[in-house]
Design a protein around this motif. Structure first.
Motif, PDB file in Angstrom:
ATOM      1  N   SER A   1      -9.756  16.226  22.603  1.00  0.00           N
ATOM      2  CA  SER A   1     -10.883  15.457  21.737  1.00  0.00           C
ATOM      3  C   SER A   1     -12.159  16.076  20.965  1.00  0.00           C
ATOM      4  O   SER A   1     -12.957  15.462  20.739  1.00  0.00           O
ATOM      5  CB  SER A   1     -11.985  14.720  23.756  1.00  0.00           C
ATOM      6  N   ASP A   2     -11.679  17.704  21.566  1.00  0.00           N
ATOM      7  CA  ASP A   2     -12.604  18.272  20.308  1.00  0.00           C
ATOM      8  C   ASP A   2     -11.990  18.890  19.203  1.00  0.00           C
ATOM      9  O   ASP A   2     -12.325  20.325  18.314  1.00  0.00           O
ATOM     10  CB  ASP A   2     -13.229  19.566  21.543  1.00  0.00           C
TER      11      ASP A   2
ATOM     12  N   ILE B   1     -10.562  16.694  12.725  1.00  0.00           N
ATOM     13  CA  ILE B   1     -10.846  15.089  12.320  1.00  0.00           C
ATOM     14  C   ILE B   1     -12.487  15.338  13.051  1.00  0.00           C
ATOM     15  O   ILE B   1     -12.820  14.525  12.004  1.00  0.00           O
ATOM     16  CB  ILE B   1     -10.277  14.717  14.590  1.00  0.00           C
ATOM     17  N   GLU B   2     -13.066  16.258  13.354  1.00  0.00           N
ATOM     18  CA  GLU B   2     -14.361  16.035  13.577  1.00  0.00           C
ATOM     19  C   GLU B   2     -15.289  16.195  12.311  1.00  0.00           C
ATOM     20  O   GLU B   2     -15.782  15.274  11.832  1.00  0.00           O
ATOM     21  CB  GLU B   2     -15.089  16.771  14.772  1.00  0.00           C
ATOM     22  N   ALA B   3     -14.699  17.104  11.889  1.00  0.00           N
ATOM     23  CA  ALA B   3     -14.961  17.345   9.587  1.00  0.00           C
ATOM     24  C   ALA B   3     -14.366  16.529   9.444  1.00  0.00           C
ATOM     25  O   ALA B   3     -15.300  15.886   8.293  1.00  0.00           O
ATOM     26  CB  ALA B   3     -14.161  18.359   8.959  1.00  0.00           C
TER      27      ALA B   3
ATOM     28  N   TYR C   1      -4.332  14.676   6.175  1.00  0.00           N
ATOM     29  CA  TYR C   1      -4.412  15.422   8.048  1.00  0.00           C
ATOM     30  C   TYR C   1      -3.602  14.637   8.962  1.00  0.00           C
ATOM     31  O   TYR C   1      -1.975  15.494   9.794  1.00  0.00           O
ATOM     32  CB  TYR C   1      -5.729  15.640   8.690  1.00  0.00           C
ATOM     33  N   LEU C   2      -3.197  13.306   8.575  1.00  0.00           N
ATOM     34  CA  LEU C   2      -2.711  12.587   9.902  1.00  0.00           C
ATOM     35  C   LEU C   2      -0.793  12.846   9.348  1.00  0.00           C
ATOM     36  O   LEU C   2      -0.164  12.559  10.098  1.00  0.00           O
ATOM     37  CB  LEU C   2      -2.980  11.392   9.920  1.00  0.00           C
ATOM     38  N   ARG C   3      -0.978  12.569   7.818  1.00  0.00           N
ATOM     39  CA  ARG C   3       0.453  12.381   7.412  1.00  0.00           C
ATOM     40  C   ARG C   3       1.027  14.438   6.802  1.00  0.00           C
ATOM     41  O   ARG C   3       1.952  13.912   6.194  1.00  0.00           O
ATOM     42  CB  ARG C   3       0.400  11.648   5.745  1.00  0.00           C
ATOM     43  N   GLY C   4       0.617  15.136   7.450  1.00  0.00           N
ATOM     44  CA  GLY C   4       0.528  16.100   7.825  1.00  0.00           C
ATOM     45  C   GLY C   4       1.928  16.924   8.072  1.00  0.00           C
ATOM     46  O   GLY C   4       3.088  15.653   8.723  1.00  0.00           O
ATOM     47  N   PRO C   5       2.824  18.115   7.862  1.00  0.00           N
ATOM     48  CA  PRO C   5       3.921  18.747   8.349  1.00  0.00           C
ATOM     49  C   PRO C   5       3.533  17.836   9.495  1.00  0.00           C
ATOM     50  O   PRO C   5       2.596  18.212  10.931  1.00  0.00           O
ATOM     51  CB  PRO C   5       3.630  19.923   7.701  1.00  0.00           C
TER      52      PRO C   5
END
Length: 142
Positions: free
Chosen positions: A22-23, A27-29, A132-136
């Motif tokens: 959650s932190d 994702i926050e960036a 980020y989501l499609r990263g390694p």
């Protein structure tokens, strides 16, 4: 229902789901980046007709239910008085208070990511968290 966000089916027919703390700082960036540039999407929507053959708009937001939360895409139909109005474009995995295709209203300040697809030029703008989501190690293509 929504060609833009057709559910990707794995071999076992399950939803692909990413799990983040959650932190999660990354994702926050990305949320901050999306928020800093969201006026572009709003201005584009205001200046162009709402024609799904020409343009597609979507925002991602967090849906919370008790201790469970999911981050899902909403195919946007309109923006009025600080709110995006649209239809849920993902099938919820854990949150049961909304279903795929439900009409939802999302405050501008709750948008975590957004995407504008322009079929005239073949371009996409936004979708800041995609890399980020499609990263390694990640296999989902949402």
């Amino acid at each position: 229902m929504f060609n833009f966000f057709k559910k990707k089916k794995s071999s076992d027919e399950q939803n692909n789901v990413f799990v983040f703390s959650s932190d999660d700082a990354v994702i926050e960036a990305y949320k901050q980046k999306a928020q800093s540039e969201i006026q572009y999407l709003i201005d584009f929507m205001d200046a162009n007709e709402r024609n799904e053959e020409l343009f597609r708009y979507a925002v991602k937001a967090r849906f919370k239910e008790a201790e469970k939360a999911e981050h899902m895409w909403i195919q946007v139909d309109d923006f009025k008085d600080g709110y995006f109005l649209g239809r849920l474009a993902n099938k919820p995995d854990t949150v049961k208070s909304v279903q795929y295709g439900d009409h939802v209203t999302i405050p501008r300040t709750d948008v975590e990511d957004w995407i504008l697809e322009d079929f005239l030029t073949g371009t996409k703008v936004g979708h800041f968290s995609m890399t980020y989501l499609r990263g390694p190690g990640n296999t989902d293509k949402n």
